[in-house]
Design a protein around this motif. Structure first.
Motif, PDB file in Angstrom:
ATOM      1  N   GLU A   1      -7.661  -1.163  -1.007  1.00 15.68           N
ATOM      2  CA  GLU A   1      -8.369  -1.029   0.270  1.00 15.68           C
ATOM      3  C   GLU A   1      -8.915  -2.367   0.756  1.00 15.68           C
ATOM      4  OE1 GLU A   1     -11.313   1.973  -0.155  1.00 15.68           O
ATOM      5  OE2 GLU A   1      -9.869   3.637  -0.022  1.00 15.68           O
TER       6      GLU A   1
ATOM      7  N   MET B   1      -5.000   6.580 -12.666  1.00 16.91           N
ATOM      8  CA  MET B   1      -4.267   6.732 -11.409  1.00 16.91           C
ATOM      9  C   MET B   1      -5.205   7.065 -10.252  1.00 16.91           C
ATOM     10  SD  MET B   1      -0.744   8.581 -12.632  1.00 16.91           S
ATOM     11  CE  MET B   1       0.028   8.411 -11.028  1.00 16.91           C
ATOM     12  N   GLN B   2      -6.239   7.822 -10.536  1.00 21.21           N
ATOM     13  CA  GLN B   2      -7.228   8.108  -9.491  1.00 21.21           C
ATOM     14  C   GLN B   2      -7.927   6.823  -9.046  1.00 21.21           C
ATOM     15  OE1 GLN B   2      -9.718  11.041 -11.361  1.00 21.21           O
ATOM     16  NE2 GLN B   2      -8.289  12.735 -10.966  1.00 21.21           N
ATOM     17  N   LYS B   3      -8.188   5.955 -10.000  1.00 23.87           N
ATOM     18  CA  LYS B   3      -8.829   4.680  -9.679  1.00 23.87           C
ATOM     19  C   LYS B   3      -7.920   3.815  -8.812  1.00 23.87           C
ATOM     20  CE  LYS B   3     -11.116   0.784 -11.986  1.00 23.87           C
ATOM     21  NZ  LYS B   3     -11.439   0.168 -13.305  1.00 23.87           N
ATOM     22  N   ARG B   4      -6.607   3.919  -9.046  1.00 20.65           N
ATOM     23  CA  ARG B   4      -5.657   3.106  -8.280  1.00 20.65           C
ATOM     24  C   ARG B   4      -5.516   3.556  -6.833  1.00 20.65           C
ATOM     25  NH1 ARG B   4       0.083   1.478 -10.886  1.00 20.65           N
ATOM     26  NH2 ARG B   4       0.571   1.403  -8.658  1.00 20.65           N
ATOM     27  N   GLN B   5      -5.936   4.776  -6.539  1.00 22.58           N
ATOM     28  CA  GLN B   5      -5.799   5.294  -5.181  1.00 22.58           C
ATOM     29  C   GLN B   5      -6.467   4.371  -4.163  1.00 22.58           C
ATOM     30  OE1 GLN B   5      -4.164   7.880  -3.975  1.00 22.58           O
ATOM     31  NE2 GLN B   5      -3.638   9.114  -5.780  1.00 22.58           N
ATOM     32  N   LYS B   6      -7.596   3.785  -4.555  1.00 18.15           N
ATOM     33  CA  LYS B   6      -8.354   2.948  -3.626  1.00 18.15           C
ATOM     34  C   LYS B   6      -8.312   1.466  -3.993  1.00 18.15           C
ATOM     35  CE  LYS B   6     -11.600   6.701  -2.595  1.00 18.15           C
ATOM     36  NZ  LYS B   6     -13.034   7.098  -2.544  1.00 18.15           N
TER      37      LYS B   6
ATOM     38  N   ASN C   1       2.323   1.652  -3.411  1.00 22.78           N
ATOM     39  CA  ASN C   1       1.300   2.097  -4.356  1.00 22.78           C
ATOM     40  C   ASN C   1       1.121   3.609  -4.282  1.00 22.78           C
ATOM     41  OD1 ASN C   1      -0.844   1.672  -6.300  1.00 22.78           O
ATOM     42  ND2 ASN C   1      -2.277   2.092  -4.631  1.00 22.78           N
ATOM     43  N   GLN C   2       1.060   4.148  -3.079  1.00 19.72           N
ATOM     44  CA  GLN C   2       0.912   5.593  -2.930  1.00 19.72           C
ATOM     45  C   GLN C   2       2.128   6.335  -3.472  1.00 19.72           C
ATOM     46  OE1 GLN C   2      -1.892   7.206  -2.053  1.00 19.72           O
ATOM     47  NE2 GLN C   2      -2.766   5.132  -2.093  1.00 19.72           N
TER      48      GLN C   2
ATOM     49  N   LEU D   1       2.115   6.614  -7.249  1.00 26.89           N
ATOM     50  CA  LEU D   1       1.083   7.489  -7.803  1.00 26.89           C
ATOM     51  C   LEU D   1       1.460   8.966  -7.725  1.00 26.89           C
ATOM     52  CD1 LEU D   1      -2.107   5.708  -6.404  1.00 26.89           C
ATOM     53  CD2 LEU D   1      -1.166   5.580  -8.715  1.00 26.89           C
ATOM     54  N   GLN D   2       2.611   9.269  -7.125  1.00 20.58           N
ATOM     55  CA  GLN D   2       3.040  10.664  -7.003  1.00 20.58           C
ATOM     56  C   GLN D   2       3.736  11.118  -8.288  1.00 20.58           C
ATOM     57  OE1 GLN D   2       2.028  12.271  -4.199  1.00 20.58           O
ATOM     58  NE2 GLN D   2       1.125  10.252  -3.748  1.00 20.58           N
TER      59      GLN D   2
ATOM     60  N   ARG E   1       0.833  -1.210   0.000  1.00 22.07           N
ATOM     61  CA  ARG E   1       0.000   0.000   0.000  1.00 22.07           C
ATOM     62  C   ARG E   1       0.866   1.259   0.000  1.00 22.07           C
ATOM     63  NH1 ARG E   1      -3.835  -2.948   4.083  1.00 22.07           N
ATOM     64  NH2 ARG E   1      -5.619  -3.493   2.742  1.00 22.07           N
TER      65      ARG E   1
END
Length: 620
Positions: free
Chosen positions: A251, A243-248, A223-224, A227-228, A220
Motif C-alpha cells: 500500500e 498471507m494476510q499480512k501481505r495483503q496490505k 501480489n493479489q 495470494l489466491q 500490486r
C-alpha cells in the motif's frame, strides 16, 4: 528436450520426443558416484526421461586396473540391479547379437518408459590409447588379444562363409576406404579445419541496458493474484497469517515491506508474465531450506498441493519447481544440460547450503566455468548458494566465493552478493532479460539469517523505479564527503553487520561502500565514488571469510592497481585458515564482533595489529 513450457501452469513432458543413449566405461560405471546419482533420477518427476538406454563399453579393464581391483560385484553392470533396470550382457564380437540387444532395449523402453542397460563386453586392442603399452600390466591378456581376430575380421569371415560377399572383397573394401581417408587427411589444413567454434560476443553494454523496473500497479496486481488459493484449501495457520499480512504490504510505496522471498516471487511472476519459462530445482527448494519461499503449499487436511506461480492469470509461460534428490554433482550436471538445451528458459539450481556446492566441483570446472572457451556453449544457469557466517560451523557457512572468483576470466560468468531484496529482484530480472542476447552463468551468494532481516527489506518504489546496482555508495556520508578518511569496501552480510553496529554513528569519517557484483568488477563505477572522497587516506576491504578465502584473494591485486598509490589498502577479517569457519558459535561471535570493531577503529595500525593477533584476525 521434450518438455513443453510455452503455456502457463506446470510443464508438460512428452516421453516420445527424445531417445536418450548414455555411454559408460566399465570401471567408471561402478566407480564414479555420479553414475549412481544419475541412475537415481530415472523415475523421479522432473528428471525422468521416459527411459534411457545405457551402454557399458566394457573393456574388462580400468586403464591398468583389473575388475577385481575396481569393483566388489561380479559384473560391471550390477549396480543397475538396485534400480530394477534390465541388463543384457552381449559379446562385442557378435554384431548380430548386439543388434538384437539394441532392439530389445528399444522395445522395452517404448513399452515401459524405463531405463535399459546393455553390457557390451569386449576388449581394448591397443590399451588405454595407441601410445600405451598394456603388456606391462596385463601380459597374458594382451598375448591372447594379439592372437585374436578383430571384430571386422570375424564379421567379414562370417559374410564370406554365408556367401554374402566374395572372398577377398572385404579386404578390398577396407583398402579403398583407407585410401580415401588418407587422401582426405593429406588434403586437410589443420590450422583452418580444426578451429574451435567461438560464440558470437554479446553487444557491448547489453547488461546495462536491460530494464528491470516493474510498474507499481503491475506488482500490486501480481501480489493479489499470488495470494489466491483454491476454494476450501486448508493452509497451515502460520502461512495463512503471513498471507494476510501481505495483503496490505504494497500500500505504501516507501515502506520497506518487501522481504527476500517476496522479492523473489515478484521477480518470478513478472518473468512469467513476460513469457519466459522458469525451472527452479534443488534441495528443499519448494519450501526453502530456511522456510522462506513456500513456492508450493500443502493442504493440512488432505495433503493436496498448490503452486501459486502455476496459477496466476498473468503468466504466459510455465513454472516448474522441484525438490531434487540430495545430490550436487548429478543435479547441477542435469541442470547445466537442461539449460544448454533450452537457452530461452530461466534455469535455477539452489543448494541447501552454499557449502554443498563442493559436491558439484567437477561440473563447475569441466563445464560451467569453461563452457565458452572449451565447449563453445553459452549457458545461463543460475546457482543460488546460501552464504554467510553465523556460527553454524565450517560446513554451513560459505558458498565458496573464492573458488568461483578463481575461475572467473574472459567474462565467463557473473558473481553477485546482494544486500537488499530489491537488488536480488533486479538481478533475477536482468538475468532473464539477457538469456538470448548475453547469456552467462549467474552465481549468487544468497542470505540465510538476513532473509527476514529488516535491513534487507526494500520498498515498492525500489522495485518499480530502481535497477540493479553493481556498486552502491554510502548514502549516510554522501552529503559530507570531505569528512571521510576511510572507505570500507565490503559485500553481502558483513555490510548489514557493519551498519547495524552502534559504532557506525560514532564514526562519521568512515564511508561504507557495497560491492554487489564481484565479477565482472565494475571499476568504472567505483571511480566516481572514490573521486568524491577527496580526503580519503585508506581503503579497507572487510569480509567474514578467512584471508585466503572470500573475495580478498581475487580483489587485492586489482584494488591495489586501481588505487595506484592514491590511498593505502588494508584488509580486515579472519586470518588465513584451512577451515572456512570456527566450530564454536561462541568463538565465532567473538571474532565477528572484533572484525566490526577493527573496521571502525581509526587508531594506528600497530595497535590494531596487536589486537588482531590476540583474536587470530588479521589487519594489513
Amino acid at each position: 528436450s521434450g518438455t513443453s513450457m510455452d503455456k502457463p501452469g506446470p510443464p508438460v513432458f512428452n516421453y516420445g520426443v527424445t531417445l536418450p543413449i548414455l555411454l559408460h566405461g566399465d570401471a567408471a560405471f561402478s566407480g564414479q558416484g555420479i553414475v549412481a546419482e544419475t541412475l537415481n533420477f530415472s523415475r523421479i518427476p522432473g528428471y525422468r526421461t521416459g527411459g534411457t538406454i545405457h551402454v557399458i563399453a566394457n573393456n574388462q579393464l580400468g586403464y591398468t586396473t583389473n575388475p577385481g581391483e575396481s569393483r566388489s560385484t561380479l559384473y560391471a553392470s550390477d549396480m543397475a540391479k538396485g534400480f530394477e533396470i534390465p541388463i543384457v550382457h552381449v559379446n562385442a564380437d557378435d554384431p548380430e547379437a548386439c543388434i538384437e540387444a539394441a532392439r530389445l532395449a528399444m522395445a522395452y523402453r517404448t513399452k515401459f518408459r524405463k531405463d535399459f542397460l546393455i553390457d557390451l563386453v569386449g576388449y581394448r586392442r591397443y590399451g588405454h590409447n595407441e601410445g600405451d603399452e598394456p603388456t606391462f600390466t596385463q601380459p597374458l591378456m594382451y598375448q591372447a588379444i594379439e592372437q585374436h581376430s578383430t571384430v571386422r575380421e570375424i564379421w567379414a569371415n562370417t559374410l564370406v562363409q554365408r556367401a554374402v560377399v566374395q572372398a577377398g572383397e572385404p579386404e578390398q573394401m577396407v583398402s579403398r576406404r583407407m585410401e580415401h581417408l588418407q587422401h582426405e587427411l593429406e588434403a586437410l589444413k589443420a590450422e583452418e579445419a580444426m578451429v574451435e567454434p567461438i560464440p558470437e560476443p554479446p553487444p557491448p553494454g547489453a547488461a546495462r541496458r536491460v530494464k528491470t523496473a516493474v510498474p507499481a500497479e503491475r506488482l500490486r496486481r501480481l501480489n493479489q493474484a499470488l495470494l489466491q488459493v483454491p476454494e476450501n484449501f486448508a493452509l497451515h495457520r502460520k502461512l495463512e497469517r503471513a498471507m494476510q499480512k501481505r495483503q496490505k504490504a504494497l500500500e505504501n510505496m516507501d515502506e520497506a515491506t518487501v522481504d527476500w522471498a517476496m522479492a523473489e516471487e515478484f521477480a518470478f511472476a513478472t518473468i512469467l508474465e513476460d513469457g519466459i519459462p522458469i525451472r527452479l530445482t534443488g534441495q528443499d527448494v519448494e519450501r526453502g531450506t530456511f522456510s522462506h519461499r513456500h513456492a508450493t503449499f500443502h493442504d493440512v487436511k488432505n495433503g493436496n498441493r498448490f503452486t501459486a506461480l502455476q496459477s496466476i492469470p498473468q503468466a504466459k509461460a510455465a513454472f516448474e519447481v522441484r525438490n531434487s534428490p540430495l545430490s550436487e554433482e548429478a543435479a547441477v550436471g542435469f541442470e547445466y544440460g537442461y539449460n544448454v538445451q533450452e537457452p530461452g528458459r530461466l534455469v535455477i539450481w539452489e543448494a541447501q547450503y552454499g557449502d554443498f556446492i563442493n559436491g558439484a566441483q567437477n561440473i563447475i570446472d569441466e563445464f560451467l566455468a569453461s563452457a565458452r572457451s572449451k565447449w563453445g556453449q553459452t549457458p545461463s544457469l543460475v546457482l543460488l548458494l546460501p552464504h554467510g557466517y553465523e556460527g553454524a560451523g565450517p560446513d554451513h557457512s560459505t558458498g565458496r566465493l573464492e573458488r568461483f572468483l578463481a575461475l572467473a576470466e574472459e567474462t565467463n560468468m557473473r558473481i553477485a552478493n546482494c544486500t537488499t531484496s530489491a537488488q536480488y529482484f533486479h538481478l533475477l530480472r536482468r538475468q532473464a532479460g539477457l538469456l538470448r542476447i548475453d547469456p552467462l552463468p549467474l552465481i549468487v551468494m544468497t542470505p540465510k539469517s538476513l532473509l527476514r532481516h529488516q535491513r534487507v527489506h526494500s520498498t515498492l518504489r525500489d522495485l518499480s523505479e530502481g535497477n540493479f546496482l553493481p556498486i552502491i555508495d554510502d548514502a549516510w556520508t554522501a552529503g559530507r564527503p570531505d569528512a571521510v578518511r576511510r572507505i570500507i569496501l565490503c559485500s553481502g552480510k558483513i555490510y548489514v553487520d557493519l551498519i547495524s553496529s552502534e559504532l557506525r554513528e560514532q564514526n562519521a569519517a568512515i564511508a561504507i561502500v557495497r560491492v554487489e557484483q564481484l565479477y565482472p568488477f565494475r571499476f568504472e563505477l567505483l571511480q566516481p565514488i572514490f573521486d568524491q572522497y577527496t580526503r580519503c587516506e585508506e581503503v579497507i576491504w572487510v569480509q567474514e571469510e578467512p584471508e585466503n578465502m572470500g573475495a580478498w584473494p581475487y580483489l587485492q591485486p586489482r584494488l591495489k592497481e586501481f588505487l595506484n598509490g592514491r590511498a593505502l589498502l588494508h584488509y580486515v577479517g579472519r586470518r588465513g585458515n584451512a577451515s572456512p569457519a570456527e566450530g564454536s558459535a561462541a568463538w565465532h561471535t567473538i571474532k565477528q564482533n572484533e572484525i566490526i570493531r577493527q573496521a571502525f577503529n581509526l587508531e594506528s595500525h600497530r595497535e590494531i595489529n596487536e589486537r588482531a593477533r590476540k583474536y587470530k584476525l588479521v589487519e594489513k
